[in-house]
Write a protein that holds these residues in place. Structure first.
Motif: not given
Length: 336
Positions: A263, A278, A291, A295, A302
């Motif tokens: 990320l 991402l 975020r 994930l 992911w």
């Protein structure tokens, strides 16, 4: 070919790593390689690479520096002279009318002044973002490449006293403001996870204070400098990149070659290869946190989002790929 690299920085970072590994790789590919650089850097090169020492602390406008560089360009008898980053490119420009070698300059980071690159025979940028900044016809993008990472098994929970029931992430880089580790700590505060920040630098005291103030749910360790970064990364569940700015993130490419979820903030080269899901805005800690939580709730998704970037890295971000593309640039110049 006979290739001369110019590096006029001091210290040790991504730029120095790039020049060292590129010089070694070109030499292994059968080319004659020489490097004009500060003695401290030259001491890190193998004996088969010819070394020409200059005082890199001198200003780019100091005649002693560029006359020394010109002298060593002639000594090297190079077909190609390749300046790495802005200072070396500026100095090479001062010398370009006084030797016959073809000239190349590589832009490694976002800079306000890039006009010197247009005066050389060829410009290289280490990301498409930087190539766009150059905005000149003779610019190409060549991603930095790294050697295939070697790893060994590590028990992070025993070595760092982490909670084995929580997901574990790492962030890697010098402990400086640019890397945004202060923002990362703010973003993860209160989340049920482990975090290793791998690296050393002047921001350590400030970051340590932040860590001491974290929620009990969040476990973070500063590891300091580690020679086994690849092994630590491989043992983690993911890599978090919180940089405020980058020219090219070696951490991103290494994580991709290790097939680890990432990320990242909106910086090169992550924003050119990763799925948009991402990528989060720079310095937006709330967006980063949200975020990451999303994930974490679906690790399989992911990992699936990573597949295209992983495939690209294995064709474009290896040492072999970088060397091959750079040599192709050199050969085209000589043929023309």
């Amino acid at each position: 070919m006979n290739i001369c690299q110019i590096l006029l920085s001091t210290g040790e970072g991504g730029l120095e790593k790039h020049v060292r590994e590129m010089s070694i790789s070109l030499n292994k590919a059968g080319h004659t390689v020489s490097v004009i650089a500060d003695p401290q850097f030259l001491n890190t090169l193998p004996e088969q690479i010819q070394r020409f020492p200059v005082n890199a602390c001198l200003s780019r406008n100091n005649p002693l520096l560029w006359l020394s560089v010109l002298y060593f360009i002639h000594r090297s008898k190079a077909d190609i002279v390749h300046a790495q980053a802005n200072k070396a490119t500026a100095v090479l420009n001062k010398c370009r009318h006084f030797h016959s070698a073809k000239t190349v300059g590589t832009l490694h980071n976002i800079k306000s002044r890039v006009k010197d690159y247009a005066k050389l025979d060829q410009a290289i940028a280490v990301s498409n973002t930087l190539r766009s900044q150059l905005n000149i016809a003779n610019a190409v993008a060549v991603y930095n490449g790294i050697a295939t990472p070697t790893v060994k098994a590590i028990n992070l929970y025993e070595d760092f006293g982490l909670n084995p029931d929580l997901p574990t992430f790492c962030a890697v880089g010098r402990l400086v403001e640019t890397k945004g580790f202060d923002l990362l700590l703010k973003a993860i505060d209160g989340l049920h996870l482990n975090l290793l920040i791998i690296g050393e630098g002047k921001e350590r005291p400030h970051l340590q204070k932040q860590i001491q103030a974290l929620s009990r749910n969040t476990h973070c360790r500063l590891t300091g400098y580690r020679p086994d970064v690849s092994s630590l990364m491989q043992a983690c569940d993911g890599v978090l990149i919180s940089s405020r700015r980058e020219g090219f993130s070696y951490v991103c490419s290494e994580a991709l070659l290790l097939k680890i979820p990432i990320l990242s903030t909106d910086v090169p080269v992550a924003n050119e290869v990763l799925d948009n899901t991402l990528i989060v805005p720079i310095a937006d800690t709330n967006a980063f946190r949200q975020r990451l939580e999303s994930l974490l709730a679906n690790p399989a998704r992911w990992q699936n989002l990573m597949q295209d970037a992983i495939a690209l890295a294995h064709t474009s971000m290896t040492m072999e790929a970088m060397t091959e593309k750079t040599v192709s640039v050199y050969q085209t110049l000589i043929e023309n």
